[in-house]
Design a protein around this motif. Structure first.
Motif, mmCIF file in Angstrom:
data_model
loop_
_atom_site.group_PDB
_atom_site.id
_atom_site.type_symbol
_atom_site.label_atom_id
_atom_site.label_comp_id
_atom_site.label_asym_id
_atom_site.label_seq_id
_atom_site.Cartn_x
_atom_site.Cartn_y
_atom_site.Cartn_z
ATOM 1 N N TYR A 38 0.840 -1.213 0.000
ATOM 2 C CA TYR A 38 0.000 0.000 0.000
ATOM 3 C C TYR A 38 0.866 1.251 0.000
ATOM 4 O O TYR A 38 0.617 2.206 -0.716
ATOM 5 N N GLU A 39 1.902 1.165 0.853
ATOM 6 C CA GLU A 39 2.848 2.273 0.949
ATOM 7 C C GLU A 39 3.560 2.457 -0.402
ATOM 8 O O GLU A 39 3.686 3.581 -0.898
ATOM 9 N N GLN A 40 3.971 1.342 -0.979
ATOM 10 C CA GLN A 40 4.682 1.408 -2.263
ATOM 11 C C GLN A 40 3.771 1.982 -3.341
ATOM 12 O O GLN A 40 4.179 2.836 -4.124
ATOM 13 N N TYR A 41 2.511 1.546 -3.314
ATOM 14 C CA TYR A 41 1.602 2.031 -4.350
ATOM 15 C C TYR A 41 1.348 3.522 -4.193
ATOM 16 O O TYR A 41 1.292 4.259 -5.176
ATOM 17 N N ALA A 42 1.208 3.976 -2.941
ATOM 18 C CA ALA A 42 0.938 5.397 -2.700
ATOM 19 C C ALA A 42 2.015 6.256 -3.365
ATOM 20 O O ALA A 42 1.715 7.278 -3.996
ATOM 21 N N THR A 72 3.868 8.561 -10.737
ATOM 22 C CA THR A 72 3.494 8.222 -12.109
ATOM 23 C C THR A 72 1.989 8.268 -12.359
ATOM 24 O O THR A 72 1.551 8.073 -13.481
ATOM 25 N N GLY A 73 1.203 8.498 -11.317
ATOM 26 C CA GLY A 73 -0.255 8.467 -11.467
ATOM 27 C C GLY A 73 -0.787 9.702 -12.177
ATOM 28 O O GLY A 73 -0.025 10.465 -12.780
ATOM 29 N N PRO A 74 -2.106 9.933 -12.089
ATOM 30 C CA PRO A 74 -2.696 11.065 -12.809
ATOM 31 C C PRO A 74 -2.227 12.426 -12.293
ATOM 32 O O PRO A 74 -2.404 13.432 -12.976
ATOM 33 N N TYR A 75 -1.626 12.453 -11.107
ATOM 34 C CA TYR A 75 -1.120 13.731 -10.588
ATOM 35 C C TYR A 75 0.396 13.858 -10.774
ATOM 36 O O TYR A 75 1.047 14.579 -10.029
ATOM 37 N N TRP A 76 0.938 13.143 -11.766
ATOM 38 C CA TRP A 76 2.393 13.188 -11.977
ATOM 39 C C TRP A 76 2.875 14.611 -12.202
ATOM 40 O O TRP A 76 3.957 14.999 -11.787
ATOM 41 N N TRP A 77 2.023 15.415 -12.848
ATOM 42 C CA TRP A 77 2.444 16.786 -13.172
ATOM 43 C C TRP A 77 2.627 17.627 -11.915
ATOM 44 O O TRP A 77 3.489 18.487 -11.842
ATOM 45 N N ALA A 78 1.822 17.339 -10.872
ATOM 46 C CA ALA A 78 1.980 18.065 -9.612
ATOM 47 C C ALA A 78 3.287 17.639 -8.947
ATOM 48 O O ALA A 78 4.034 18.458 -8.418
ATOM 49 N N VAL A 101 0.418 17.675 -3.363
ATOM 50 C CA VAL A 101 0.821 16.302 -3.671
ATOM 51 C C VAL A 101 0.626 15.411 -2.453
ATOM 52 O O VAL A 101 0.022 14.339 -2.532
ATOM 53 N N ILE A 102 1.117 15.877 -1.294
ATOM 54 C CA ILE A 102 1.011 15.051 -0.089
ATOM 55 C C ILE A 102 -0.460 14.773 0.221
ATOM 56 O O ILE A 102 -0.842 13.635 0.502
ATOM 57 N N ILE A 103 -1.278 15.813 0.151
ATOM 58 C CA ILE A 103 -2.660 15.645 0.600
ATOM 59 C C ILE A 103 -3.495 14.900 -0.443
ATOM 60 O O ILE A 103 -4.076 13.853 -0.155
ATOM 61 N N VAL A 104 -3.534 15.417 -1.662
ATOM 62 C CA VAL A 104 -4.486 14.861 -2.627
ATOM 63 C C VAL A 104 -4.036 13.514 -3.181
ATOM 64 O O VAL A 104 -4.845 12.585 -3.269
#
Lengths: 176, 459
Positions: free
Chosen positions: B331-335, B341-347, B391-394
């Protein structure tokens, strides 16, 4: 009241190092200095004037301890005595979780207590009127105020002494 | 053999005398407001007004006006809160920690930095308060007051409550620290007004100066008070962002449940705080012609603080990634995998570019002594620090434990409006401060004029 008016001799100094030497010299001659007014804190002036170290830090410590006790009493009463609850599987006296609030309350009471004490003992208040011997003492001059009635030396002797120790001018002023 | 130590670069240039200091700083207060100041104030007030509408709708219709959803329950509001609180760390750091370290260069910048701190903390406090929805009931939710539930007290085991105590203590102690420093300077302005026969301003600044006369006894007590307050404010300033980080770190959300949060947040706070101080001071210095007081050396020293804290923040980002991998918890690794690399990579990318890469440019002396470059990087850093909190929050929230509840966060115009409101307040307050209060601590600058000014050297 006319009899409450006091006569002062004011030595005006430009430089803080000259001022410090002058204070030491004048006091050695047995002159009683009423007070020195400066536009900024001059280091070593309290020593030259023979003032004791301020005890405000002791006040700060005592107020701080009050804060610590108050915070712990409050939290232990509320969380352990009045309505005990198990939160996060901890026991009824979860001391580690009390640390942040205890710390903040200690700092808060310490700071406010000390500053309040400082304002009261220094007679600083919004409706307070400053008694300025010389208006330039908040700008660029150091003023040494010497009360004539409290000194054995007469006016001319004090004036001479101040001039000799580097005062740029010597004035007189009556204050109540 | 005669050995003379190398003369340091003077902190105050231009061969100022004591009277020049009073003149240069007080004149800004005494002059009529300039047109550019009025325009700036007008723009700030418009921001306050437009943003005020968002606040009004939030209060009237509830926080459903924001873009929050069931998965992302904290977004811009807490991002803005942490961002502003972080900015509000520089002032007290400069005046308290640098006082304990006897760093004299703090004296030209502490007043404005402290003012900025106080306004930033007010902006920060606004967000959690408005997030409560029914603000007027907040007293009973946030303070240990007897209530109608048979005194069901507030939960002292909650980091959110620690925050209430931390932020309010920090705000009030910083305010007191700032005001105690202002008293002698108000007295200077008062006496100048008395001399010039301006009775109204003499009585206003007379009241503000608390009847200060500059007696040696009072100065000696004042110095003790300043030193003890600095001693108290130093752990306080470190505690505030530590506790803010615990809002996240004490939870069990992957991406938040991290033990390095306290030092990492404190470094980030100092980083963003110094950046904001630079942004504001570069403008203030230019507009008020304070180049002799806030010299290139001051800017350079602040830039060095930025390299140090920026690098700490960079190491923290990399440590987080390493520990997530090393923990072996999926879970930690996925977070963290999702964060990069997820949809918020740009942030994430903006955060890395602005916070880790851009301050490294300050290793070059040419860049850290260049005003334009400093100004640009200071703004870039603050953009980066906003993204860090976002990034941390969302990114930690938007992919919940169950894929069916995964979602995204889209801000509404009310989210934007709230942010605008905080800016409107901040700039309005700073503009009023810079016009009616002495922006530089005159008394302290006077005390270092002789040992570190240019006049001494030339004698």
């Amino acid at each position: 009241m006319a009899d409450s008016i006091k006569n002062f001799v004011l030595g005006v100094f430009e430089d803080e190092d000259v001022l410090l030497k002058a204070i030491t010299k004048v006091r050695k001659e047995g002159v009683n200095i009423h007070e020195v007014y400066s536009p900024f804190p001059v280091h070593g002036i309290e020593k030259a004037l023979g003032y004791n170290r301020s005890r405000l830090s002791i006040a700060a410590f005592l107020f701080g301890m009050t804060g610590t006790c108050l915070a712990l009493t409050m939290m232990i009463y509320m969380m352990t005595i009045d309505w005990p609850m198990i939160i996060g599987g901890k026991d009824f006296l979860p001391f580690p979780t009390f640390i942040p609030v205890t710390f903040e309350m200690t700092v808060l009471l310490s700071a406010f207590g000390m500053v309040g004490t400082f304002l009261v003992i220094s007679d600083l208040k919004p409706w307070g009127k400053a008694k300025m011997f010389d208006i330039r003492s908040t700008d660029d001059k150091h003023i040494v105020a010497i009360e004539l009635e409290k000194n054995k030396l007469n006016k001319t002797k004090i004036t001479k002494l101040l001039k000799a120790s580097g005062a740029s001018e010597v004035n007189e002023k009556q204050m109540d | 053999m005669h050995v003379e130590s190398k003369i340091r670069t003077p902190l105050i240039t231009g061969g100022k005398t004591l009277h020049d200091v009073s003149n240069d700083i007080s004149r800004r207060v005494e002059d009529k407001p300039s047109v550019s100041w009025l325009i700036a104030l007008g723009i700030s007030l418009i921001m306050l007004l437009v943003g005020g509408y968002a606040v009004y709708r939030t209060l009237w219709d509830g926080i459903g006006m924001w873009g929050l959803n069931k998965t992302v329950g904290w977004a811009w509001d807490i991002t803005n809160f942490v961002w502003w609180v972080g900015i509000g760390h520089a002032g007290t750091l400069i005046s308290a920690i640098l006082l304990l370290f006897r760093q004299r260069w703090r004296m030209s910048i502490n007043r404005a930095a402290e003012a900025m701190t106080i306004f930033a903390v007010i902006c920060a406090a606004m967000f959690p308060l408005l997030h409560m929805g029914r603000l007027w009931l907040g007293f009973f939710w946030a303070l240990p007051l007897p209530n109608t539930y048979g005194s069901l007290w507030v939960n002292f085991a909650s980091p959110l409550l620690w925050d209430v105590f931390a932020i309010s203590t920090y705000f009030s102690v910083s305010l007191v620290f700032w005001y105690i420093g202002l008293i002698p300077d108000f007295a200077t302005i008062r006496d100048r007004a008395v001399k010039a026969g301006r009775t109204i301003s003499a009585s206003i600044y007379g009241a503000l100066s608390f009847g200060w006369d500059g007696a040696a006894k009072t100065w000696s007590r004042y110095e003790t008070v300043a030193l003890v307050l600095a001693g108290l404010a130093t752990p306080l300033v470190l505690s505030v962002h530590t506790i803010v980080s615990m809002d996240f770190a004490t939870s069990v959300i992957p991406g938040w449940h991290t033990t390095i949060f306290p030092p990492y947040f404190v470094a980030g706070a100092i980083f963003s705080g110094f950046a904001m101080v630079l942004t504001l001071l570069i403008i203030t210095r230019k507009v008020y012609n304070l180049e002799d007081y806030i010299t290139i050396k001051h800017l350079e020293l602040m830039n060095i603080v930025i390299i140090v804290t920026g690098s700490i923040v960079g190491i923290a980002y990399i440590t987080e990634l390493f520990i997530a991998w090393y923990s072996g918890v999926e879970y930690e690794q996925y977070a963290f995998y999702n964060r990069v690399t997820g949809p918020y990579w740009w942030a994430y990318f903006s955060m890395m570019a602005c916070n880790v890469v851009s301050p490294q440019l300050f290793w070059f002396k040419k860049i850290r002594t260049n005003i334009a470059a400093t100004f640009i990087i200071s703004i870039v850093v603050n953009i980066g620090m906003w993204f860090e909190r976002f990034v941390i929050i969302v990114t930690s929230l938007h992919r919940d434990y169950i894929p069916s509840s995964w979602g995204m966060f889209y801000p509404t115009i009310y989210d934007v409006g709230m942010y605008l409101f905080s800016f409107g307040f901040f700039f309005t307050a700073y503009l009023l401060f810079s016009k009616y209060f002495p922006v530089i601590n005159m008394a302290e600058v006077k005390s270092i004029l002789k040992p570190t000014g240019e006049t001494k050297k030339n004698k």
